[in-house]
Write a protein that holds these residues in place. Structure first.
Motif, PDB file in Angstrom:
ATOM      1  N   GLY A 123       0.795  -1.218   0.000  1.00 17.92           N
ATOM      2  CA  GLY A 123       0.000   0.000   0.000  1.00 17.92           C
ATOM      3  C   GLY A 123       0.828   1.269   0.000  1.00 17.92           C
ATOM      4  N   ARG A 124       2.086   1.150  -0.380  1.00 13.62           N
ATOM      5  CA  ARG A 124       2.973   2.322  -0.442  1.00 13.62           C
ATOM      6  C   ARG A 124       2.851   2.917  -1.834  1.00 13.62           C
ATOM      7  N   SER A 125       2.507   4.190  -1.897  1.00  7.81           N
ATOM      8  CA  SER A 125       2.275   4.843  -3.186  1.00  7.81           C
ATOM      9  C   SER A 125       3.318   5.900  -3.526  1.00  7.81           C
ATOM     10  N   LEU A 126       4.278   6.124  -2.648  1.00  4.23           N
ATOM     11  CA  LEU A 126       5.345   7.101  -2.866  1.00  4.23           C
ATOM     12  C   LEU A 126       6.664   6.502  -2.418  1.00  4.23           C
ATOM     13  N   LEU A 127       7.638   6.504  -3.324  1.00  3.57           N
ATOM     14  CA  LEU A 127       8.985   6.051  -2.979  1.00  3.57           C
ATOM     15  C   LEU A 127       9.927   7.235  -3.073  1.00  3.57           C
ATOM     16  N   THR A 128      10.867   7.310  -2.131  1.00  7.40           N
ATOM     17  CA  THR A 128      11.875   8.368  -2.146  1.00  7.40           C
ATOM     18  C   THR A 128      13.257   7.736  -2.080  1.00  7.40           C
ATOM     19  N   LEU A 129      14.236   8.467  -2.599  1.00  7.72           N
ATOM     20  CA  LEU A 129      15.623   8.010  -2.559  1.00  7.72           C
ATOM     21  C   LEU A 129      16.545   9.200  -2.764  1.00  7.72           C
ATOM     22  N   ASP A 130      17.811   8.969  -2.500  1.00 11.91           N
ATOM     23  CA  ASP A 130      18.820   9.940  -2.900  1.00 11.91           C
ATOM     24  C   ASP A 130      20.007   9.188  -3.475  1.00 11.91           C
ATOM     25  N   THR A 131      20.717   9.844  -4.381  1.00 17.68           N
ATOM     26  CA  THR A 131      21.864   9.249  -5.051  1.00 17.68           C
ATOM     27  C   THR A 131      22.895  10.336  -5.325  1.00 17.68           C
ATOM     28  N   ARG A 132      24.153   9.958  -5.349  1.00 21.81           N
ATOM     29  CA  ARG A 132      25.199  10.943  -5.627  1.00 21.81           C
ATOM     30  C   ARG A 132      24.920  11.607  -6.971  1.00 21.81           C
ATOM     31  N   THR A 133      24.925  12.917  -6.976  1.00 24.10           N
ATOM     32  CA  THR A 133      24.661  13.681  -8.191  1.00 24.10           C
ATOM     33  C   THR A 133      25.689  13.320  -9.264  1.00 24.10           C
ATOM     34  N   GLY A 134      25.170  12.975 -10.443  1.00 20.78           N
ATOM     35  CA  GLY A 134      26.039  12.613 -11.558  1.00 20.78           C
ATOM     36  C   GLY A 134      26.466  11.164 -11.572  1.00 20.78           C
ATOM     37  N   ASP A 135      26.056  10.384 -10.580  1.00 23.23           N
ATOM     38  CA  ASP A 135      26.432   8.977 -10.500  1.00 23.23           C
ATOM     39  C   ASP A 135      25.706   8.180 -11.587  1.00 23.23           C
ATOM     40  N   SER A 136      26.193   6.981 -11.872  1.00 21.17           N
ATOM     41  CA  SER A 136      25.596   6.149 -12.922  1.00 21.17           C
ATOM     42  C   SER A 136      24.179   5.699 -12.573  1.00 21.17           C
ATOM     43  N   ALA A 137      23.814   5.734 -11.305  1.00 27.50           N
ATOM     44  CA  ALA A 137      22.463   5.329 -10.910  1.00 27.50           C
ATOM     45  C   ALA A 137      21.429   6.400 -11.257  1.00 27.50           C
ATOM     46  N   GLU A 138      21.838   7.638 -11.338  1.00 25.74           N
ATOM     47  CA  GLU A 138      20.882   8.723 -11.578  1.00 25.74           C
ATOM     48  C   GLU A 138      20.092   8.530 -12.879  1.00 25.74           C
ATOM     49  N   PRO A 139      20.734   8.238 -14.022  1.00 24.93           N
ATOM     50  CA  PRO A 139      19.948   7.993 -15.241  1.00 24.93           C
ATOM     51  C   PRO A 139      19.057   6.750 -15.144  1.00 24.93           C
ATOM     52  N   LEU A 140      19.486   5.741 -14.400  1.00 23.81           N
ATOM     53  CA  LEU A 140      18.652   4.558 -14.192  1.00 23.81           C
ATOM     54  C   LEU A 140      17.358   4.957 -13.501  1.00 23.81           C
ATOM     55  N   TYR A 141      17.472   5.684 -12.410  1.00 26.56           N
ATOM     56  CA  TYR A 141      16.275   6.097 -11.680  1.00 26.56           C
ATOM     57  C   TYR A 141      15.367   6.955 -12.556  1.00 26.56           C
ATOM     58  N   THR A 142      15.948   7.852 -13.320  1.00 26.92           N
ATOM     59  CA  THR A 142      15.159   8.699 -14.221  1.00 26.92           C
ATOM     60  C   THR A 142      14.419   7.832 -15.246  1.00 26.92           C
ATOM     61  N   ALA A 143      15.121   6.853 -15.816  1.00 29.10           N
ATOM     62  CA  ALA A 143      14.504   5.958 -16.802  1.00 29.10           C
ATOM     63  C   ALA A 143      13.368   5.139 -16.187  1.00 29.10           C
ATOM     64  N   LEU A 144      13.437   4.892 -14.881  1.00 29.01           N
ATOM     65  CA  LEU A 144      12.395   4.134 -14.187  1.00 29.01           C
ATOM     66  C   LEU A 144      11.241   5.027 -13.729  1.00 29.01           C
ATOM     67  N   GLY A 145      11.315   6.319 -14.061  1.00 29.98           N
ATOM     68  CA  GLY A 145      10.211   7.222 -13.744  1.00 29.98           C
ATOM     69  C   GLY A 145      10.370   8.036 -12.479  1.00 29.98           C
ATOM     70  N   TYR A 146      11.530   8.016 -11.864  1.00 31.31           N
ATOM     71  CA  TYR A 146      11.760   8.832 -10.671  1.00 31.31           C
ATOM     72  C   TYR A 146      11.991  10.284 -11.091  1.00 31.31           C
ATOM     73  N   GLN A 147      11.425  11.189 -10.316  1.00 32.87           N
ATOM     74  CA  GLN A 147      11.519  12.619 -10.588  1.00 32.87           C
ATOM     75  C   GLN A 147      12.519  13.251  -9.630  1.00 32.87           C
ATOM     76  N   MET A 148      13.318  14.166 -10.152  1.00 30.19           N
ATOM     77  CA  MET A 148      14.285  14.861  -9.314  1.00 30.19           C
ATOM     78  C   MET A 148      13.598  15.993  -8.558  1.00 30.19           C
ATOM     79  N   VAL A 149      13.817  16.040  -7.255  1.00 29.68           N
ATOM     80  CA  VAL A 149      13.317  17.126  -6.424  1.00 29.68           C
ATOM     81  C   VAL A 149      14.335  18.258  -6.420  1.00 29.68           C
ATOM     82  N   GLY A 150      15.607  17.887  -6.295  1.00 29.94           N
ATOM     83  CA  GLY A 150      16.687  18.868  -6.253  1.00 29.94           C
ATOM     84  C   GLY A 150      17.964  18.219  -5.779  1.00 29.94           C
ATOM     85  N   THR A 151      18.965  19.024  -5.589  1.00 26.64           N
ATOM     86  CA  THR A 151      20.254  18.529  -5.116  1.00 26.64           C
ATOM     87  C   THR A 151      20.630  19.240  -3.816  1.00 26.64           C
TER      88      THR A 151
END
Length: 175
Positions: A123-151
């Motif tokens: 029943g969780r409808s919101l997921l949050t995370l943080d990742t090192r800016t510019g890291d290889s994981a950042e484009p993965l998360y974006t491709a999976l539909g994660y939205q950037m809040v900021g840095t």
């Protein structure tokens, strides 16, 4: 050989401390910014799983997913569900890591898809995370539909033990 994703219990973590420690140790030594800096010993990696992850899994506040390939633990991710009473709808994505031997094979994507499915089941409808800016994981998360809040600048030390402080990117996804 295909990748199998399983849920680890506290007993599973305890039984696989050596292999989990080797996974974390390899990722940190490969430059992953997942909270640890060099020098970093295998014993410290095993202590992380035993002292930080196992209690949360045992208490039902954390789900740990593990990817297996070729008879080895290839990667893991955690869903942190220990939220405040006004946040039963959300969870945190923690410590996505794939062993350097298994990178670029879609394992991180499989782990994240399964994590999202588990979050929905709870029943969780919101997921949050943080990742090192510019890291290889950042484009993965974006491709999976994660939205950037900021840095957030100067958030964490560089994993190679330098005095450099790296920014982190905060992201979310509505399920």
């Amino acid at each position: 050989m295909s990748v199998a994703i399983s849920t680890f219990s506290a007993e599973d973590i305890s039984h696989h401390l050596g292999e989990l420690g080797a996974l974390l140790h390899a990722c940190v030594h490969d430059g992953a910014s997942i909270g640890f800096v060099l020098p970093y010993a295998q014993s410290e990696a095993e202590a992380f799983w035993r002292d930080k992850v196992l209690p949360g899994v045992g208490a039902g506040m954390r789900i740990m997913l593990v990817a297996h390939k070729d008879g080895r633990i290839a990667g893991t991710v955690q869903l942190g569900c220990d939220t405040m009473p006004n946040q039963p709808h959300r969870a945190d994505v923690n410590k996505l890591m794939v062993h350097p031997d298994f990178r670029r094979q879609g394992i991180a994507r499989l782990l994240m898809r399964e994590l999202e499915a588990r979050a929905r089941e709870l029943g969780r409808s919101l997921l949050t995370l943080d990742t090192r800016t510019g890291d290889s994981a950042e484009p993965l998360y974006t491709a999976l539909g994660y939205q950037m809040v900021g840095t957030i600048p100067a958030y964490a030390r560089d994993p190679f033990g330098s005095d450099r402080l790296d920014a982190t990117t905060v992201m979310y996804k509505l399920l």
